[in-house]
Design an enzyme around this catalytic site. Structure first.
Site, PDB file in Angstrom:
ATOM      1  N   ASP A  15     -21.257 -77.594 -28.736  1.00 43.13           N
ATOM      2  CA  ASP A  15     -21.516 -76.224 -29.154  1.00 43.13           C
ATOM      3  C   ASP A  15     -22.960 -76.116 -29.616  1.00 43.13           C
ATOM      4  OD1 ASP A  15     -20.935 -73.552 -29.740  1.00 43.13           O
ATOM      5  OD2 ASP A  15     -20.514 -74.038 -31.821  1.00 43.13           O
ATOM      6  N   TRP A  20     -29.843 -74.139 -29.922  1.00 45.41           N
ATOM      7  CA  TRP A  20     -30.823 -75.225 -29.987  1.00 45.41           C
ATOM      8  C   TRP A  20     -32.077 -74.828 -29.213  1.00 45.41           C
ATOM      9  CZ3 TRP A  20     -33.221 -78.167 -26.286  1.00 45.41           C
ATOM     10  CH2 TRP A  20     -33.842 -79.346 -26.707  1.00 45.41           C
ATOM     11  N   SER A  60     -17.024 -72.183 -25.032  1.00 49.33           N
ATOM     12  CA  SER A  60     -16.498 -71.457 -26.168  1.00 49.33           C
ATOM     13  C   SER A  60     -15.824 -70.180 -25.685  1.00 49.33           C
ATOM     14  CB  SER A  60     -17.639 -71.109 -27.123  1.00 49.33           C
ATOM     15  OG  SER A  60     -17.201 -70.214 -28.108  1.00 49.33           O
ATOM     16  N   ASN A  63     -17.911 -67.121 -25.110  1.00 49.18           N
ATOM     17  CA  ASN A  63     -18.621 -66.914 -23.850  1.00 49.18           C
ATOM     18  C   ASN A  63     -17.976 -65.829 -22.997  1.00 49.18           C
ATOM     19  OD1 ASN A  63     -20.370 -68.913 -24.597  1.00 49.18           O
ATOM     20  ND2 ASN A  63     -19.416 -70.489 -23.363  1.00 49.18           N
ATOM     21  N   ARG A  66     -19.490 -62.342 -23.899  1.00 50.77           N
ATOM     22  CA  ARG A  66     -20.949 -62.176 -23.853  1.00 50.77           C
ATOM     23  C   ARG A  66     -21.359 -61.374 -22.620  1.00 50.77           C
ATOM     24  NH1 ARG A  66     -22.797 -68.191 -25.622  1.00 50.77           N
ATOM     25  NH2 ARG A  66     -22.279 -67.951 -27.800  1.00 50.77           N
TER      26      ARG A  66
END
Length: 68
Positions: A15, A20, A60, A63, A66
């Site tokens: 995740d 990141w 996840s 998703n 989204r």
């Protein structure tokens, strides 16, 4: 001294690869590549240690909601 037992199965939930990348001002795809590269190295270590099965969960449910 007793040897530690090696688990037969390890499950990993990936995740945050997109976050990141965003934190580093990179495209999301760079985060996904970095996560996969890390997972390949980790899985090699896992199997070298004698773990027989590894389950990777990398999607996840967030998703699904989204935007494209």
């Amino acid at each position: 001294m007793k040897a530690k037992a090696i688990p037969r199965h390890i499950a990993i939930i990936m995740d945050g690869n997109g976050r990141w990348a965003k934190k580093r001002l990179l495209p999301r795809s760079a985060g996904h590549r970095a996560g996969m590269k890390r997972m390949i190295g980790l899985s090699e270590r896992i199997f070298d240690c004698g773990v027989r099965y590894c389950t990777l969960f990398a999607l996840s449910t967030e998703n699904f909601s989204r935007s494209k």
